[in-house]
Design an enzyme around this catalytic site. Sequence first.
Site, mmCIF file in Angstrom:
data_model
loop_
_atom_site.group_PDB
_atom_site.id
_atom_site.type_symbol
_atom_site.label_atom_id
_atom_site.label_comp_id
_atom_site.label_asym_id
_atom_site.label_seq_id
_atom_site.Cartn_x
_atom_site.Cartn_y
_atom_site.Cartn_z
ATOM 1 N N LYS A 21 0.833 -1.214 0.000
ATOM 2 C CA LYS A 21 0.000 0.000 0.000
ATOM 3 C C LYS A 21 0.864 1.260 0.000
ATOM 4 O O LYS A 21 0.633 2.178 -0.783
ATOM 5 C CB LYS A 21 -0.937 -0.036 1.212
ATOM 6 C CG LYS A 21 -1.864 1.156 1.324
ATOM 7 C CD LYS A 21 -3.110 0.832 2.117
ATOM 8 C CE LYS A 21 -2.908 0.883 3.617
ATOM 9 N NZ LYS A 21 -2.752 2.253 4.149
ATOM 10 N N ARG A 26 2.874 5.951 -3.264
ATOM 11 C CA ARG A 26 4.019 6.776 -3.656
ATOM 12 C C ARG A 26 4.257 6.698 -5.161
ATOM 13 O O ARG A 26 4.664 7.678 -5.792
ATOM 14 C CB ARG A 26 5.259 6.336 -2.866
ATOM 15 C CG ARG A 26 5.200 6.831 -1.409
ATOM 16 C CD ARG A 26 6.143 6.049 -0.514
ATOM 17 N NE ARG A 26 6.244 6.557 0.843
ATOM 18 C CZ ARG A 26 5.335 6.367 1.812
ATOM 19 N NH1 ARG A 26 4.220 5.690 1.565
ATOM 20 N NH2 ARG A 26 5.520 6.870 3.026
ATOM 21 N N GLN A 171 4.735 9.233 7.232
ATOM 22 C CA GLN A 171 3.818 10.177 6.575
ATOM 23 C C GLN A 171 4.279 11.608 6.815
ATOM 24 O O GLN A 171 4.269 12.441 5.906
ATOM 25 C CB GLN A 171 2.396 9.961 7.073
ATOM 26 C CG GLN A 171 1.845 8.611 6.636
ATOM 27 C CD GLN A 171 0.433 8.350 7.108
ATOM 28 O OE1 GLN A 171 -0.167 9.183 7.789
ATOM 29 N NE2 GLN A 171 -0.101 7.208 6.746
ATOM 30 N N ASP A 317 1.796 -1.252 11.858
ATOM 31 C CA ASP A 317 0.488 -1.687 11.335
ATOM 32 C C ASP A 317 0.202 -3.156 11.638
ATOM 33 O O ASP A 317 -0.923 -3.624 11.453
ATOM 34 C CB ASP A 317 0.415 -1.447 9.820
ATOM 35 C CG ASP A 317 0.405 0.043 9.485
ATOM 36 O OD1 ASP A 317 0.060 0.850 10.360
ATOM 37 O OD2 ASP A 317 0.753 0.387 8.337
ATOM 38 N N LYS A 344 -4.486 5.933 14.682
ATOM 39 C CA LYS A 344 -4.585 5.291 13.365
ATOM 40 C C LYS A 344 -6.046 5.352 12.894
ATOM 41 O O LYS A 344 -6.821 6.155 13.383
ATOM 42 C CB LYS A 344 -4.063 3.853 13.456
ATOM 43 C CG LYS A 344 -2.566 3.779 13.762
ATOM 44 C CD LYS A 344 -1.745 4.334 12.617
ATOM 45 C CE LYS A 344 -0.253 4.290 12.906
ATOM 46 N NZ LYS A 344 0.529 4.994 11.889
ATOM 47 N N ARG A 348 -6.468 2.017 17.969
ATOM 48 C CA ARG A 348 -6.230 0.566 17.902
ATOM 49 C C ARG A 348 -5.884 -0.054 19.252
ATOM 50 O O ARG A 348 -5.980 -1.271 19.388
ATOM 51 C CB ARG A 348 -5.158 0.253 16.837
ATOM 52 C CG ARG A 348 -5.691 0.468 15.432
ATOM 53 C CD ARG A 348 -4.688 0.110 14.352
ATOM 54 N NE ARG A 348 -5.305 0.283 13.033
ATOM 55 C CZ ARG A 348 -4.633 0.441 11.904
ATOM 56 N NH1 ARG A 348 -3.307 0.442 11.903
ATOM 57 N NH2 ARG A 348 -5.276 0.592 10.755
HETATM 58 C C1 S3P Z 1 2.458 4.830 6.193
HETATM 59 C C2 S3P Z 1 3.052 5.150 7.366
HETATM 60 C C3 S3P Z 1 2.542 4.721 8.681
HETATM 61 C C4 S3P Z 1 1.565 3.564 8.550
HETATM 62 C C5 S3P Z 1 0.566 3.783 7.454
HETATM 63 C C6 S3P Z 1 1.274 3.962 6.123
HETATM 64 C C7 S3P Z 1 3.051 5.348 4.940
HETATM 65 O O1 S3P Z 1 1.879 5.796 9.273
HETATM 66 O O2 S3P Z 1 0.903 3.353 9.777
HETATM 67 O O3 S3P Z 1 -0.311 2.694 7.365
HETATM 68 O O4 S3P Z 1 2.683 4.853 3.853
HETATM 69 O O5 S3P Z 1 3.891 6.249 5.026
HETATM 70 P P1 S3P Z 1 2.690 6.909 10.119
HETATM 71 O O6 S3P Z 1 3.682 7.494 9.221
HETATM 72 O O7 S3P Z 1 1.700 7.929 10.543
HETATM 73 O O8 S3P Z 1 3.282 6.143 11.265
#
Ligand code: S3P
Length: 431
Positions: A21, A26, A171, A317, A344, A348
């Site tokens: 995902k 990206r 993120q 995750d 999240k 969770r």
């Molecule tokens: C993700 C980063 C994670 C993850 C999310 C996907 C990403 O979140 O929990 O499912 O694709 O950069 P955080 O960056 O907020 O930890």
Amino acid sequence: MNMTFSKHAPLRGEITVPGDKSISHRAVMFAALAEGTTEVTNFLQGADCLSTIRCFRQLGIDIETAQDRILIHGRGLHGLTAPKAMLDTGNSGTTTRLIAGILSGQKFSSTLNGDASIQSRPMKRIMEPLSQMGADIVSIKGNGCAPLHIGAVRPGGLHGIHYTSPVASAQVKSCILLAGLYADAPVSVTEPQLSRNHTELMLSGFGASIRTEGCTARIEPNPQLHAMKIEVPGDISSAAYFIAAGLMVPGSEILIRNVGINPTRDGMLQAVRSMGGDISVLNKKISGGEPTADLLVKYSELKGVTIGGALIPALIDELPVLAVLATQAQGTTVIRDAQELRVKESNRIDVMAENLAAMGAHVTATEDGMVIEGGYPLKGAAINSYKDHRIAMSFAVASLAAEGETTIADADCVNISYPNFYETMQSLAAG
Ligand code: S3P
């Protein structure tokens, strides 16, 4: 939609899991900013990644989709056009936070919003660094959440910063690095622990100049990005459900082919090994700059462990399904340093504790994790998924080891990241 599950005989067979995902999101975003057409294979056609496609179409990008292959006709770093309506990011935190970094550098304004879950997730963590760079980004309701308004870049443009992030979040890191593409000087981000590095790897592949040293990533502004071919590896976060199921259900043996094992994502493998899980990593190779392998999982007698510290971002995750697994291990499992789980798609920590308790597990929620006393049998129960895909899949796995029927409310939320999840589970049960 509610779905009902019950205990299963051994799970046996060979599966593949859908494309990663994080990498699929990206691929669309960076390809849109590159010159030329990027082909992406094994793209995850889950609702979250489709939200990213929808947003970039609204920003003037032509994207062709077929089965598991997509073509993105990039328009270069300055080729996006003003959207005619609000951008809808659905349930996707990655879409919301990464796109906000890109939009902060554009010559047009935009508004972003998503579903009820997105509207309660913290956005100050990106608003603060983007504002420090000179971006005009506000939370429309003033509560630090979406909807967000992002104004056209101010005449002075975005400025280079060095940002020390209080959270290990890919993120947040990616949002700032993407805004850095449009800055007047290099941008760097230091995080407390290393989070997933797909942005750094893939942007380098597209031609950006990015360096990583320890927990700091630094990007040079204004690169020319060039289209490329991307083969998305299988998502280890999706494989995690079948890793847990294989370890937990007596007599099981599952081969999961072509799974991404990037070291910033493979914490699940380390955690289950420390619990005594029998998992072999076979046929390692590098595919599109990301390491992949086949994973062979066999039923194992497990013991409780402590999971915390720098390992947490590498399995964030997977913690819901690890909590399920811990109920079937002998002894106590402590999950700590995982307060991020509270923000999240659902809270969770509380949601896992509530639903595991309903199944008869001995679990205590803590501020930053959970304490699980393993070895108590699970019984079927009514599970509230809170429309969180990872909660629904975790309890579908739990049901395989529980006496009686388990009914999961809003079970179709698995479409967010794993549309064929239940079919794959069925195929193994028949195997
Ligand atoms: C993700 C980063 C994670 C993850 C999310 C996907 C990403 O979140 O929990 O499912 O694709 O950069 P955080 O960056 O907020 O930890």
